[in-house]
Structures are given as structure tokens and as C-alpha cells.
Design a protein around this motif. Structure first.
Motif, PDB file in Angstrom:
ATOM      1  N   GLY A  50     -10.278  -4.723  -9.767  1.00 53.22           N
ATOM      2  CA  GLY A  50     -11.411  -5.339 -10.439  1.00 53.22           C
ATOM      3  C   GLY A  50     -11.806  -4.659 -11.733  1.00 53.22           C
ATOM      4  N   THR A  51     -11.607  -3.344 -11.830  1.00 50.69           N
ATOM      5  CA  THR A  51     -12.076  -2.619 -13.014  1.00 50.69           C
ATOM      6  C   THR A  51     -11.274  -2.954 -14.262  1.00 50.69           C
ATOM      7  OG1 THR A  51     -10.691  -0.751 -12.313  1.00 50.69           O
ATOM      8  CG2 THR A  51     -13.031  -0.712 -11.694  1.00 50.69           C
ATOM      9  N   ASP A  52      -9.966  -3.234 -14.131  1.00 49.35           N
ATOM     10  CA  ASP A  52      -9.175  -3.577 -15.326  1.00 49.35           C
ATOM     11  C   ASP A  52      -8.627  -5.004 -15.278  1.00 49.35           C
ATOM     12  OD1 ASP A  52      -7.122  -3.455 -13.499  1.00 49.35           O
ATOM     13  OD2 ASP A  52      -6.190  -1.661 -14.333  1.00 49.35           O
ATOM     14  N   LYS A  53      -9.029  -5.767 -14.258  1.00 45.35           N
ATOM     15  CA  LYS A  53      -8.664  -7.190 -14.145  1.00 45.35           C
ATOM     16  C   LYS A  53      -7.155  -7.400 -14.094  1.00 45.35           C
ATOM     17  CE  LYS A  53     -13.039  -8.049 -14.400  1.00 45.35           C
ATOM     18  NZ  LYS A  53     -13.799  -8.354 -13.165  1.00 45.35           N
ATOM     19  N   LYS A  54      -6.426  -6.430 -13.543  1.00 42.09           N
ATOM     20  CA  LYS A  54      -4.983  -6.559 -13.413  1.00 42.09           C
ATOM     21  C   LYS A  54      -4.612  -6.790 -11.949  1.00 42.09           C
ATOM     22  CE  LYS A  54      -3.574  -3.755 -17.409  1.00 42.09           C
ATOM     23  NZ  LYS A  54      -2.780  -2.571 -17.860  1.00 42.09           N
ATOM     24  N   SER A  55      -3.444  -7.424 -11.774  1.00 39.29           N
ATOM     25  CA  SER A  55      -2.919  -7.668 -10.440  1.00 39.29           C
ATOM     26  C   SER A  55      -1.534  -7.070 -10.311  1.00 39.29           C
ATOM     27  CB  SER A  55      -2.855  -9.173 -10.135  1.00 39.29           C
ATOM     28  OG  SER A  55      -4.153  -9.741 -10.120  1.00 39.29           O
ATOM     29  N   TYR A  56      -1.239  -6.543  -9.155  1.00 38.87           N
ATOM     30  CA  TYR A  56       0.055  -5.921  -8.883  1.00 38.87           C
ATOM     31  C   TYR A  56       0.577  -6.485  -7.563  1.00 38.87           C
ATOM     32  CZ  TYR A  56      -1.843  -2.559 -12.229  1.00 38.87           C
ATOM     33  OH  TYR A  56      -2.402  -1.965 -13.337  1.00 38.87           O
ATOM     34  N   THR A  57       1.832  -6.898  -7.547  1.00 38.74           N
ATOM     35  CA  THR A  57       2.422  -7.512  -6.364  1.00 38.74           C
ATOM     36  C   THR A  57       3.688  -6.769  -5.976  1.00 38.74           C
ATOM     37  OG1 THR A  57       1.552  -9.690  -6.980  1.00 38.74           O
ATOM     38  CG2 THR A  57       3.331  -9.640  -5.358  1.00 38.74           C
ATOM     39  N   GLY A  58       3.835  -6.486  -4.697  1.00 36.34           N
ATOM     40  CA  GLY A  58       5.042  -5.793  -4.245  1.00 36.34           C
ATOM     41  C   GLY A  58       5.224  -5.896  -2.745  1.00 36.34           C
ATOM     42  N   LYS A  59       6.349  -5.359  -2.283  1.00 35.64           N
ATOM     43  CA  LYS A  59       6.697  -5.424  -0.872  1.00 35.64           C
ATOM     44  C   LYS A  59       6.206  -4.182  -0.133  1.00 35.64           C
ATOM     45  CE  LYS A  59      10.791  -8.325  -1.532  1.00 35.64           C
ATOM     46  NZ  LYS A  59      12.249  -8.450  -1.285  1.00 35.64           N
ATOM     47  N   VAL A  60       5.849  -4.384   1.126  1.00 37.64           N
ATOM     48  CA  VAL A  60       5.399  -3.283   1.974  1.00 37.64           C
ATOM     49  C   VAL A  60       6.065  -3.396   3.339  1.00 37.64           C
ATOM     50  CG1 VAL A  60       3.166  -2.977   0.844  1.00 37.64           C
ATOM     51  CG2 VAL A  60       3.385  -4.629   2.709  1.00 37.64           C
ATOM     52  N   SER A  61       6.021  -2.310   4.095  1.00 33.67           N
ATOM     53  CA  SER A  61       6.512  -2.300   5.465  1.00 33.67           C
ATOM     54  C   SER A  61       5.666  -1.320   6.269  1.00 33.67           C
ATOM     55  CB  SER A  61       7.993  -1.900   5.522  1.00 33.67           C
ATOM     56  OG  SER A  61       8.169  -0.594   4.990  1.00 33.67           O
ATOM     57  N   GLY A  62       5.784  -1.391   7.586  1.00 36.00           N
ATOM     58  CA  GLY A  62       4.991  -0.488   8.406  1.00 36.00           C
ATOM     59  C   GLY A  62       5.159  -0.772   9.873  1.00 36.00           C
ATOM     60  N   LYS A  63       4.121  -0.408  10.658  1.00 34.56           N
ATOM     61  CA  LYS A  63       4.151  -0.537  12.111  1.00 34.56           C
ATOM     62  C   LYS A  63       2.821  -1.094  12.618  1.00 34.56           C
ATOM     63  CE  LYS A  63       8.186   1.200  13.427  1.00 34.56           C
ATOM     64  NZ  LYS A  63       9.143   0.470  14.313  1.00 34.56           N
ATOM     65  N   VAL A  64       2.863  -1.713  13.792  1.00 33.58           N
ATOM     66  CA  VAL A  64       1.663  -2.156  14.484  1.00 33.58           C
ATOM     67  C   VAL A  64       1.625  -1.434  15.827  1.00 33.58           C
ATOM     68  CG1 VAL A  64       2.880  -4.201  15.374  1.00 33.58           C
ATOM     69  CG2 VAL A  64       0.377  -4.106  15.417  1.00 33.58           C
ATOM     70  N   TYR A  65       0.456  -0.884  16.163  1.00 35.26           N
ATOM     71  CA  TYR A  65       0.283  -0.116  17.393  1.00 35.26           C
ATOM     72  C   TYR A  65      -0.885  -0.686  18.183  1.00 35.26           C
ATOM     73  CZ  TYR A  65       2.816   3.304  14.497  1.00 35.26           C
ATOM     74  OH  TYR A  65       3.709   3.929  13.671  1.00 35.26           O
ATOM     75  N   SER A  66      -0.810  -0.585  19.499  1.00 30.51           N
ATOM     76  CA  SER A  66      -1.934  -0.994  20.338  1.00 30.51           C
ATOM     77  C   SER A  66      -2.905   0.167  20.494  1.00 30.51           C
ATOM     78  CB  SER A  66      -1.446  -1.450  21.711  1.00 30.51           C
ATOM     79  OG  SER A  66      -0.795  -0.389  22.382  1.00 30.51           O
ATOM     80  N   THR A  67      -4.190  -0.164  20.675  1.00 34.33           N
ATOM     81  CA  THR A  67      -5.221   0.842  20.877  1.00 34.33           C
ATOM     82  C   THR A  67      -6.342   0.223  21.695  1.00 34.33           C
ATOM     83  OG1 THR A  67      -6.725   2.397  19.787  1.00 34.33           O
ATOM     84  CG2 THR A  67      -6.429   0.256  18.729  1.00 34.33           C
ATOM     85  N   GLY A  68      -7.207   1.040  22.196  1.00 33.96           N
ATOM     86  CA  GLY A  68      -8.346   0.532  22.931  1.00 33.96           C
ATOM     87  C   GLY A  68      -9.635   1.207  22.521  1.00 33.96           C
ATOM     88  N   LEU A  69      -9.655   1.754  21.325  1.00 31.32           N
ATOM     89  CA  LEU A  69     -10.783   2.556  20.877  1.00 31.32           C
ATOM     90  C   LEU A  69     -11.774   1.737  20.053  1.00 31.32           C
ATOM     91  CD1 LEU A  69      -8.877   5.803  19.810  1.00 31.32           C
ATOM     92  CD2 LEU A  69     -10.089   5.385  21.950  1.00 31.32           C
TER      93      LEU A  69
END
Length: 289
Positions: A50-69
Motif C-alpha cells: 500500500g505504501t508504494d502502490k506496487k504489486s508483486y506476484t510469485g510462486k510459493v510452497s509450504g506445509k499444512v499441519y493440524s493443531t488444536g490450540l
């Protein structure tokens, strides 16, 4: 194990992270693919600074974990290198994010990008399948109670504890895990029936979901602690028998009796453990709570 047409190995999760109403805020729009086969996450993010009104697009990866907290059922972690919008000087900026999500896939999260670090920002999103329809997961349900038979040992003072869940995520409204939960007993004539401890497990397609539970009497060290593993595949097999021929599973005999009984419900399979039974039988013994 998953009922047909109710769950998918992969689902799409789309939404936003950040204070979108604030024009100066950095907002992350994400489109992610969650693969329950290996709990991996992949997709793209569009970061609007928002501060410089620019947008950046790219690929990401990761993990999903279960929790109960703290009321959250799952946690997502994401990493990626997001290219700059300047084609003459193609720089890449590291991006990291995490999200703690509730049953409705909303929650809170945080991210780091271009030296900016945000925490406790709102996350809003929805899950879809490849046809862009909302996914409905199969639910494997477990309940536990005490019948408190006359002559049964400590029938009114028994507790259960869920020590482990496998191949699924607990849905909102489930009873606590990793702590003692008192087993309710049948109410008296003028007493309202107590709430039965129940856990709702959103299962993963192609995997055999299970609960691990103990039944004990913490106030009586002589009561034999019983550890039980309930697999969804076993419950499916038990519930396949015609109701009149279906039998209880007997986990403990005598005056410390414990049984289990399998049923099929509208959202998946249901298993009920009943303790506090005197001399359990293959047929009958079911409590009425």
C-alpha cells in the motif's frame, strides 16, 4: 478412509491476508493448492504494497499441519522468492508467511516481505475443488460416556483422554484433546442429560483416520487404564453389518467393562465408547445419553 464424493486429496484455498480496508496496508492475495497426500501447499501470491502502490506476484510452497490450540484447527506455512516488477533489474525478494485457521478457514497470520514484518493480521478465505464448488469433508466422529451400572467400578468418576489423532483435522466444536474429560452418566428422572464428549475428525482421502484414547479413573490408581485405537476402516467394517446382527467391541470385561459400537451417520461414520459397564455383552449394554 473417506466416503465417496465427500472429500478430495487436493483442495484449492483462496483468500486474503492483511488489513484490506486500510489503503496503506500491505495485503497478500493467495491462491493455494493443498495436497492432503503429503500435507504440502503450493500456489501463488500477489502482494499489494500500500505504501508504494506496487504489486508483486510469485510462486510459493509450504506445509499444512493440524493443531488444536486456541480454537485453530490447522496451520499453514509458506515460503517463496517473489520477483520484482522491474524487468531491467530482475531482483527476487524473500517472502515468508504463516496462517492459523479455524474450521471455516478464516483466522489470523503473519508475513515478512521487503523488510516489512506483520503479525496478527486477519486471514479470510474459502476452499474449493477443481469445479469451483465448496468442498464438503467426510467426518469421522467419536463419542465417549459412562453407563454407570450398579456394581461397576468407579462408573461415575471415569475420564477419557484423546492422546493422538491420525490422518485428519479436528473440526470446530470438538471436545478437548490431550486432557482428561469426564465421562457423563445417564441422567436422573428430573436431571437434564449432560453433554457427551465428542470429537469430529475431518478425514484425509486415501488415508485411514484414527483416534487414540485412554479410559481411566485418575482418583483410583487401581482402576486399569485402558488405551484404545479406533481406526475408521474398522468402524466402516463393523457398521456394514445389519443393525440387528451388529455386535459391540468389548475392550474390558468384568466390573470395569468398556464397549464400543459403530454406526453410519449423515456426514460419515460414528463410533461410541461406553465405559462403566458391569459384565459387558456382545449385544446390548448401550447407554441412552
Amino acid at each position: 478412509m473417506v466416503a465417496e464424493d465427500t472429500a478430495l486429496e487436493t483442495i484449492y484455498y483462496k483468500g486474503t491476508m492483511g488489513f484490506a480496508p486500510n489503503p496503506l496496508a500491505t495485503v497478500v492475495n493467495f491462491s493455494l493448492l493443498l495436497n492432503y497426500e503429503d500435507n504440502s501447499v503450493s500456489g501463488t501470491v500477489k502482494i499489494n504494497v500500500g505504501t508504494d502502490k506496487k504489486s508483486y506476484t510469485g510462486k510459493v510452497s509450504g506445509k499444512v499441519y493440524s493443531t488444536g490450540l486456541n480454537g485453530f484447527l490447522r496451520v499453514l506455512s509458506l515460503q517463496g522468492n517473489i520477483p520484482s516488477d522491474d524487468k531491467l533489474t530482475p531482483l527476487e525478494f524473500p517472502f515468508e508467511a504463516n496462517m492459523a485457521l479455524k474450521a471455516d478457514w478464516s483466522g489470523e497470520g503473519g508475513f515478512s516481505f521487503q523488510g516489512q514484518h506483520e503479525e496478527n493480521v486477519p486471514v479470510k478465505g474459502s476452499i474449493f475443488n477443481e469445479k469451483a464448488t465448496i468442498v464438503k469433508n467426510n467426518i469421522f466422529q467419536l463419542s465417549a460416556l459412562s453407563q454407570n451400572d450398579s456394581g461397576a467400578t468407579d462408573g461415575s468418576n471415569l475420564y477419557c483422554k484423546i492422546t493422538k489423532i491420525n490422518n485428519g483435522f479436528l473440526r470446530a466444536g470438538s471436545s478437548p484433546v490431550n486432557e482428561y474429560v469426564h465421562l457423563p452418566i445417564p441422567p436422573g428422572a428430573s436431571t437434564k442429560a449432560p453433554k457427551t464428549p465428542t470429537w469430529f475428525l475431518e478425514t484425509e482421502k486415501g488415508k485411514d483416520a484414527s483416534f487414540e484414547i485412554t479410559i481411566s479413573c485418575p482418583d483410583n490408581p487401581e482402576y486399569p487404564v485402558k488405551s484404545i485405537t479406533i481406526k475408521e476402516s474398522d468402524v466402516i467394517g463393523w457398521a456394514a453389518e445389519h443393525f440387528e446382527k451388529r455386535v459391540n467391541q468389548i475392550y474390558q470385561k468384568g466390573d470395569n467393562g468398556i464397549i464400543g459400537f459403530a454406526q453410519k451417520g449423515p456426514e460419515g461414520y460414528i463410533y461410541t465408547i461406553t465405559a462403566g459397564i458391569l459384565n459387558p455383552r456382545l449385544h446390548g449394554n448401550l447407554a441412552t445419553i
